[in-house]
Design an enzyme around this catalytic site. Structure first.
Site, mmCIF file in Angstrom:
data_model
loop_
_atom_site.group_PDB
_atom_site.id
_atom_site.type_symbol
_atom_site.label_atom_id
_atom_site.label_comp_id
_atom_site.label_asym_id
_atom_site.label_seq_id
_atom_site.Cartn_x
_atom_site.Cartn_y
_atom_site.Cartn_z
ATOM 1 N N GLY A 213 104.794 98.079 35.472
ATOM 2 C CA GLY A 213 103.795 97.088 35.832
ATOM 3 C C GLY A 213 103.754 96.850 37.330
ATOM 4 O O GLY A 213 104.670 97.202 38.070
ATOM 5 N N GLY A 215 103.414 93.964 40.254
ATOM 6 C CA GLY A 215 103.547 92.535 40.499
ATOM 7 C C GLY A 215 102.809 92.094 41.737
ATOM 8 O O GLY A 215 101.922 92.781 42.239
ATOM 9 N N TRP A 241 104.107 90.231 24.633
ATOM 10 C CA TRP A 241 104.074 89.618 23.306
ATOM 11 C C TRP A 241 102.858 90.101 22.508
ATOM 12 O O TRP A 241 102.230 89.334 21.794
ATOM 13 C CB TRP A 241 104.070 88.088 23.378
ATOM 14 C CG TRP A 241 104.958 87.516 24.425
ATOM 15 C CD1 TRP A 241 104.591 86.788 25.512
ATOM 16 C CD2 TRP A 241 106.384 87.614 24.491
ATOM 17 N NE1 TRP A 241 105.680 86.425 26.261
ATOM 18 C CE2 TRP A 241 106.805 86.916 25.656
ATOM 19 C CE3 TRP A 241 107.349 88.230 23.691
ATOM 20 C CZ2 TRP A 241 108.129 86.826 26.025
ATOM 21 C CZ3 TRP A 241 108.673 88.129 24.067
ATOM 22 C CH2 TRP A 241 109.054 87.432 25.212
ATOM 23 N N ILE A 242 102.535 91.380 22.652
ATOM 24 C CA ILE A 242 101.344 91.927 21.996
ATOM 25 C C ILE A 242 101.744 92.569 20.667
ATOM 26 O O ILE A 242 102.488 93.555 20.644
ATOM 27 C CB ILE A 242 100.633 92.954 22.893
ATOM 28 C CG1 ILE A 242 100.367 92.350 24.278
ATOM 29 C CG2 ILE A 242 99.347 93.437 22.237
ATOM 30 C CD1 ILE A 242 99.563 91.071 24.270
ATOM 31 N N GLN A 361 118.229 62.748 -8.234
ATOM 32 C CA GLN A 361 116.997 62.152 -7.723
ATOM 33 C C GLN A 361 116.700 62.591 -6.292
ATOM 34 O O GLN A 361 115.536 62.825 -5.930
ATOM 35 C CB GLN A 361 117.083 60.627 -7.790
ATOM 36 C CG GLN A 361 115.777 59.929 -7.443
ATOM 37 C CD GLN A 361 115.890 58.426 -7.507
ATOM 38 O OE1 GLN A 361 116.642 57.834 -6.731
ATOM 39 N NE2 GLN A 361 115.176 57.809 -8.432
ATOM 40 N N GLN A 419 118.172 74.515 2.680
ATOM 41 C CA GLN A 419 119.178 73.473 2.485
ATOM 42 C C GLN A 419 119.517 73.292 1.007
ATOM 43 O O GLN A 419 120.688 73.134 0.643
ATOM 44 C CB GLN A 419 118.667 72.147 3.066
ATOM 45 C CG GLN A 419 119.726 71.085 3.218
ATOM 46 C CD GLN A 419 120.732 71.404 4.317
ATOM 47 O OE1 GLN A 419 120.467 72.231 5.188
ATOM 48 N NE2 GLN A 419 121.889 70.780 4.258
ATOM 49 N N GLU A 446 99.012 82.582 18.825
ATOM 50 C CA GLU A 446 97.613 82.147 18.692
ATOM 51 C C GLU A 446 97.449 80.652 19.013
ATOM 52 O O GLU A 446 96.590 79.973 18.465
ATOM 53 C CB GLU A 446 97.047 82.493 17.315
ATOM 54 C CG GLU A 446 96.917 83.993 17.100
ATOM 55 C CD GLU A 446 96.207 84.366 15.822
ATOM 56 O OE1 GLU A 446 95.209 83.703 15.484
ATOM 57 O OE2 GLU A 446 96.649 85.321 15.162
#
Length: 473
Positions: A213, A215, A241-242, A361, A419, A446
């Site tokens: 990449g 910068g 994050w694709i 209960q 739990q 999203e």
């Protein structure tokens, strides 16, 4: 308030999808390699006609598909959703040529798309997007490393594709046009894309930048993004994050074409994965899905690659996310229902304190709370999807509410299920161990939960201000 109810045919279809996922899709998913695109699973989704249905169904049908598949096989649900998320911009905003080239293969499950919006430093802050679209022109002298071959006379007067522009140095003139038929996020400070609605971005924290990449420059400035009226652009920067990266066959990429314009200066491009200068790196995630980073080193694109209109890329993103955000909620509801069903079965069979676990209960009340929250989330998801299908004015608010409530609910329900199951639920391979890892990401992608709250508040105040300006009788 939008009202709705599922008819018997829809309920039957959901049951059939759950059975199909368990019998035909889960065995394929179990054979898949973690962290890789499961092409056999995608092909089966195509063969079953589920992917093609993404492009012919409304939002409610999409939600029913995602919820039903998630209940029995989260991998199949995710593979289906990613086919839709990555290709929906092409279906809705693409040209005839773009649709004809890619959508049949996507529907058949032989081509894998990806939605590339998030960046290392531009997650929830969509206006900070920096993937730059700069003028297409040779960056090196003849014979230097990385320079394109010299243009031949036979190419004079042609209207080049991106590949031919790469080969010719981007000289022929061509105006930019768009068809314009009009999981990520927005911030309250940068939510307007000029359409009157929120301008989505993507959620997530920063990750290490790929080596390929580019910068900031020596002065700390990002590359300047400009239109090239001659032929097109070069994309330089990074995405992170694709989902489906770096294995997708093509990407819907959002790049900055007008600097300093925030959400209004972004264009959506359809970028095939084999474009020169495009590389990718897989990321090792908590839940082993195909997720990666992309590096763009002067990747060439032209007018033929634009989705929608130049500088209106967030319209493309918003249209896509308004549809898919409620369905992320449906995915969450499917996981919550699976956890609830497992808990009811476990507490019925488990002996404890001289009786069954369900006789306590505190346990019974916990299960009741899980069921209450799951059904509430389901109703909100269906209401948001129905509002979308009816072209209601409040779709952005409803979509945000549905995603927020459903994903937060699923996190709660799965946690309580773990739990009540005890240590067995933490053992690798247990359904709840799987769901516990799966359920966390939807609260982030999203549009993170905090971003959804910002959208909801913005839409409420927008409606209030509009009403306040109306003259009183």
């Amino acid at each position: 308030m939008t009202a709705f109810s599922l008819d018997p045919a829809q309920l039957t279809w959901c049951a059939e999808l759950r059975a199909l996922a368990a019998e035909r899709l889960r065995p394929l998913a179990e054979k898949g390699e973690p962290g890789r695109v499961d092409r056999a699973l995608v092909a089966e989704l195509g063969a079953l006609g589920l992917i093609s249905r993404l492009f012919t169904s409304g939002a409610l049908d999409l939600c029913l598909m995602r919820e039903s598949l998630a209940h029995a096989c989260t991998e199949a649900e995710t593979a289906l959703a990613l086919q839709g998320l990555g290709a929906h911009p092409v279906h809705t905003h693409g040209t005839d040529a773009q649709r004809d080239r890619w959508l049949p293969a996507v529907a058949a499950g032989t081509a894998v798309p990806a939605f590339a919006l998030s960046e290392p430093d531009a997650g929830s802050d969509a206006a900070a997007l920096t993937l730059a679209a700069a003028p297409l022109a040779p960056r090196h002298g003849p014979g230097e490393r990385g320079s394109p071959p010299e243009r031949t006379g036979s190419e004079e007067g042609t209207s080049p594709s991106a590949e031919s522009v790469w080969a010719t140095g981007a000289e022929p003139a061509r105006p930019v046009t768009g068809s314009g038929s009009g999981m990520d996020a927005v911030t309250p400070a940068a939510e307007d894309d000029g359409t009157g609605g929120p301008a989505p971005g993507a959620a997530g924290s920063a990750a290490p930048r790929p080596a390929a990449g580019r910068g900031p420059g020596p002065d700390g400035a990002r590359p300047v993004a400009e239109r090239d009226g001659a032929a097109g652009w070069r994309l330089t920067g990074e995405k992170c994050w694709i989902s489906n990266a770096p294995e997708a066959d093509f990407y819907t990429v959002f790049a900055r074409t007008t600097p300093g314009a925030g959400a209004r200066g972004v264009t959506a491009f359809l970028v095939p994965a084999d474009r020169p200068g495009l590389t990718g790196t897989p990321l090792d995630m908590l839940s082993p899905h195909p997720v990666g980073a992309l590096a763009f080193d002067g990747v060439p694109v032209t007018a033929d690659d634009v989705l929608g209109e130049p500088d209106r890329g967030f319209r493309v993103a918003m249209d896509t996310l308004n549809l898919f955000r409620p369905s992320v909620g449906a995915f969450a509801v499917g996981m919550a229902q699976a956890a609830l069903d497992a808990t009811v079965a476990h507490t019925t069979a488990r002996d404890a304190f001289g009786g069954k676990l369900r006789d306590l209960q505190t346990v019974a009340h916990e299960v009741a709370e899980m069921a209450l929250r799951t059904e509430t989330a389901r109703l909100m998801v269906y209401a948001a999807a129905t509002a979308y299908d009816q072209s209601a004015a409040d779709v952005p608010r409803r979509a945000a509410m549905a995603k927020l409530l459903a994903t937060e609910t699923a996190q709660y329900v799965v946690d309580r299920a773990v739990q009540l199951h005890g240590a067995r639920a933490l053992r690798r391979g247990h359904l709840l161990e799987h769901l516990y890892r799966e359920v966390r990401a939807p609260r982030v992608y999203e549009g993170a939960s905090e971003v959804q709250r910002g959208i909801i508040a913005k839409e409420l105040y927008r409606a209030h201000d509009a009403t306040a300006k109306e003259p009183r009788p």
